[in-house]
Design a protein around this motif. Structure first.
Motif, PDB file in Angstrom:
ATOM      1  N   ASP A 171       0.867  -1.134   0.011  1.00  0.00           N
ATOM      2  CA  ASP A 171      -0.047   0.157   0.085  1.00  0.00           C
ATOM      3  C   ASP A 171       0.812   1.223   0.154  1.00  0.00           C
ATOM      4  N   LEU A 172       0.951   1.923  -1.286  1.00  0.00           N
ATOM      5  CA  LEU A 172       1.798   2.921  -1.297  1.00  0.00           C
ATOM      6  C   LEU A 172       1.583   4.006  -0.131  1.00  0.00           C
ATOM      7  N   ASN A 173       0.518   4.285  -0.070  1.00  0.00           N
ATOM      8  CA  ASN A 173      -0.210   5.321   1.098  1.00  0.00           C
ATOM      9  C   ASN A 173       0.162   5.068   2.578  1.00  0.00           C
ATOM     10  N   ARG A 174       0.879   3.661   2.709  1.00  0.00           N
ATOM     11  CA  ARG A 174       1.310   3.327   4.208  1.00  0.00           C
ATOM     12  C   ARG A 174       2.888   3.258   4.117  1.00  0.00           C
ATOM     13  N   ASN A 175       3.391   3.809   3.107  1.00  0.00           N
ATOM     14  CA  ASN A 175       4.868   3.466   2.681  1.00  0.00           C
ATOM     15  C   ASN A 175       5.700   4.880   3.273  1.00  0.00           C
ATOM     16  N   PHE A 176       4.943   5.844   3.377  1.00  0.00           N
ATOM     17  CA  PHE A 176       5.935   6.989   3.499  1.00  0.00           C
ATOM     18  C   PHE A 176       6.428   7.189   5.149  1.00  0.00           C
ATOM     19  N   ASP A 177       7.395   8.209   5.110  1.00  0.00           N
ATOM     20  CA  ASP A 177       8.115   8.025   6.476  1.00  0.00           C
ATOM     21  C   ASP A 177       7.241   9.081   7.369  1.00  0.00           C
ATOM     22  N   ALA A 178       6.370   8.522   7.568  1.00  0.00           N
ATOM     23  CA  ALA A 178       5.429   9.427   8.414  1.00  0.00           C
ATOM     24  C   ALA A 178       4.780   8.570   9.720  1.00  0.00           C
ATOM     25  N   ASN A 179       5.412   8.547  10.825  1.00  0.00           N
ATOM     26  CA  ASN A 179       4.987   7.647  11.888  1.00  0.00           C
ATOM     27  C   ASN A 179       4.654   6.120  11.258  1.00  0.00           C
ATOM     28  N   TRP A 180       5.429   5.615  10.489  1.00  0.00           N
ATOM     29  CA  TRP A 180       5.399   4.513   9.700  1.00  0.00           C
ATOM     30  C   TRP A 180       5.162   3.425  10.559  1.00  0.00           C
ATOM     31  N   GLY A 181       4.196   2.507   9.974  1.00  0.00           N
ATOM     32  CA  GLY A 181       4.181   1.061  10.861  1.00  0.00           C
ATOM     33  C   GLY A 181       3.577   1.302  12.120  1.00  0.00           C
ATOM     34  N   THR A 182       2.757   2.467  12.651  1.00  0.00           N
ATOM     35  CA  THR A 182       2.288   2.593  13.879  1.00  0.00           C
ATOM     36  C   THR A 182       0.764   2.109  14.101  1.00  0.00           C
ATOM     37  N   VAL A 183       0.124   2.836  13.181  1.00  0.00           N
ATOM     38  CA  VAL A 183      -1.361   2.464  13.225  1.00  0.00           C
ATOM     39  C   VAL A 183      -2.062   2.322  11.933  1.00  0.00           C
ATOM     40  N   GLY A 184      -2.988   1.537  11.830  1.00  0.00           N
ATOM     41  CA  GLY A 184      -3.823   1.338  10.386  1.00  0.00           C
ATOM     42  C   GLY A 184      -2.822   0.775   9.266  1.00  0.00           C
ATOM     43  N   VAL A 185      -2.157  -0.126   9.661  1.00  0.00           N
ATOM     44  CA  VAL A 185      -1.390  -0.850   8.964  1.00  0.00           C
ATOM     45  C   VAL A 185      -1.390  -2.480   9.159  1.00  0.00           C
ATOM     46  N   SER A 186      -0.729  -3.342   8.447  1.00  0.00           N
ATOM     47  CA  SER A 186      -0.694  -4.650   8.688  1.00  0.00           C
ATOM     48  C   SER A 186       0.687  -5.068   8.253  1.00  0.00           C
ATOM     49  N   ARG A 187       1.144  -5.914   8.863  1.00  0.00           N
ATOM     50  CA  ARG A 187       2.548  -6.594   8.508  1.00  0.00           C
ATOM     51  C   ARG A 187       2.358  -7.886   7.675  1.00  0.00           C
ATOM     52  N   ASN A 188       1.352  -8.200   7.448  1.00  0.00           N
ATOM     53  CA  ASN A 188       0.993  -9.282   6.758  1.00  0.00           C
ATOM     54  C   ASN A 188       0.974  -8.845   5.039  1.00  0.00           C
ATOM     55  N   CYS A 189       1.816  -9.476   4.470  1.00  0.00           N
ATOM     56  CA  CYS A 189       2.135  -8.673   2.676  1.00  0.00           C
ATOM     57  C   CYS A 189       0.755  -9.118   1.964  1.00  0.00           C
ATOM     58  N   CYS A 190      -0.174 -10.025   2.498  1.00  0.00           N
ATOM     59  CA  CYS A 190      -1.380 -10.219   1.912  1.00  0.00           C
ATOM     60  C   CYS A 190      -2.363  -9.235   2.078  1.00  0.00           C
ATOM     61  N   SER A 191      -2.394  -8.277   2.990  1.00  0.00           N
ATOM     62  CA  SER A 191      -3.188  -7.367   3.556  1.00  0.00           C
ATOM     63  C   SER A 191      -3.358  -6.450   2.449  1.00  0.00           C
ATOM     64  N   GLU A 192      -4.548  -5.469   2.424  1.00  0.00           N
ATOM     65  CA  GLU A 192      -4.419  -4.428   1.583  1.00  0.00           C
ATOM     66  C   GLU A 192      -3.653  -3.201   2.099  1.00  0.00           C
TER      67      GLU A 192
END
Length: 367
Positions: A171-192
């Motif tokens: 998800d390109l809109n979860r990949n920017f360096d802005a509080n990256w990986g903290t909320v609203g994301v998944s570490r499962n690469c099958c996730s949207e």
């Protein structure tokens, strides 16, 4: 008249008719490009090339990166004059299934080019600012959504994950360096909403970061266009982080929503993502605000879920018309504040006070 001269004249007339034919074909291309239908990536690329030819000195295609599948990421720079100016950024199509987004970017470009010579406000803004507009950022994903009906709702990039071919992309809109990986994301690469192996793991996010950082002192406003939901989202996506100018952003966003509603009566909700949608991190909007661009907004275009990502083509025109007024409202505010230009309301108030003061002075009794 000699036969040789007559022959030359005939050739000249035929050459002139041929030129008219070529002009006619060029005009036909402009007329026939349908802004109210969805276009393939190849058609959009052809449209960009045609605009550059037709508006030499105003429209320039600027490559600024490569996708994972080695497509050239390009934007349209709209600029009048050669001097260095302030700028507006707009990107569309960061999520490949949101077809209304690239359709809007194309319409937005058309409106600027159609009006900047006759619309005094647009002429003024283009004299002070350049526009950088990326019609399709996630080109690989967008091409994939056009391949067949099974792929139509693909959201992410097309880079390989570590879960096999069926779980590609980030998800390109979860990949920017802005509080990256903290909320609203998944570490499962099958996730949207898989946010990538690390921040800026995706070449598309790297391209935006590099280009915008290089012009961070010029870009005053960062607009990223999505669908759906009819929202104007403010930074930040993290519920525990607030933009220092959040009150101003809210006011500007509300004015934009009102401008949108005035077109076709559609209501847009304004607020931060945690308040009106859901928390998220790693968005381009949040990143742009973190690096110091003061006005950053995400537009979520029509609708509210009836059609979702498959918005019918008969809604492209009204969606683009209303969103254009919303974007223009924001851009006008940013421009006028930056260049200390009074808005229409304050100018009217000042004029009224001047008239009243003049009447009072002229009607006052002599003492």
């Amino acid at each position: 008249m000699s036969q040789s001269i007559r022959g030359i004249l005939v050739l000249l007339v035929l050459a002139g008719l041929g030129s008219l034919g070529r002009v006619g074909k060029c005009a036909e291309h402009r007329v026939n490009y349908d802004y109210f239908k969805y276009h393939t990536m190849a058609e959009i690329t052809g449209w960009m090339e045609q605009l550059e030819k037709e508006h030499q000195g105003v429209v320039t295609i600027v490559p600024y990166g490569q996708t994972y599948e080695n497509r050239s990421i390009t934007l349209l720079k709209i600029s009048v004059g050669s001097e260095k100016k302030k700028a507006i950024w707009m990107d569309c199509g960061i999520h490949s299934r949101e077809w209304i987004s690239p359709a809007f970017c194309q319409y937005f470009v058309k409106q600027i080019l159609d009006t900047y010579q006759t619309d005094e406000k647009m002429k003024q803004m283009l004299s002070n600012m350049d526009f950088y507009i990326t019609p399709v950022l996630n080109m690989d994903g967008y091409v994939y959504t056009w391949q067949n009906i099974t792929n139509r709702l693909w959201r992410k990039s097309r880079s390989p994950g570590n879960c096999g071919d069926s779980c590609m992309g980030t998800d390109l809109n979860r990949n920017f360096d802005a509080n990256w990986g903290t909320v609203g994301v998944s570490r499962n690469c099958c996730s949207e909403v898989y946010n990538g192996a690390k921040e800026l793991s995706e070449t598309e996010a790297q391209a935006v970061t590099s280009f915008v950082l290089g012009k961070r002192n010029e870009i005053m406003c960062f607009l990223t266009i999505h669908s759906y939901g009819q929202l104007i989202l403010l930074p930040y996506g993290h519920p525990n982080v607030s933009a220092p100018n959040i009150d101003e952003l809210m006011s500007v966003g509300v004015a934009a929503a009102e401008a949108i509603k005035n077109v076709h009566g559609m209501s847009y909700t304004v607020g931060t993502s945690p308040n009106v949608l859901y928390p998220n991190s790693g968005s381009s909007r949040d990143w742009a605000r973190l690096i110091g661009i003061p006005y950053t907004f995400t537009f979520e275009l029509r609708d509210k879920g009836e059609h979702g990502f498959k918005l019918p083509e008969d809604q492209i025109q009204p969606t683009c018309e209303e969103a254009y007024e919303g974007a223009r409202s924001i851009i006008t505010y940013v421009h006028d504040k930056t260049f200390n230009i009074p808005n229409a309301a304050s100018t009217l108030i000042a004029t009224i006070w001047m008239v009243l003061l003049t009447l009072c002075l002229t009607s006052a009794p002599l003492l």
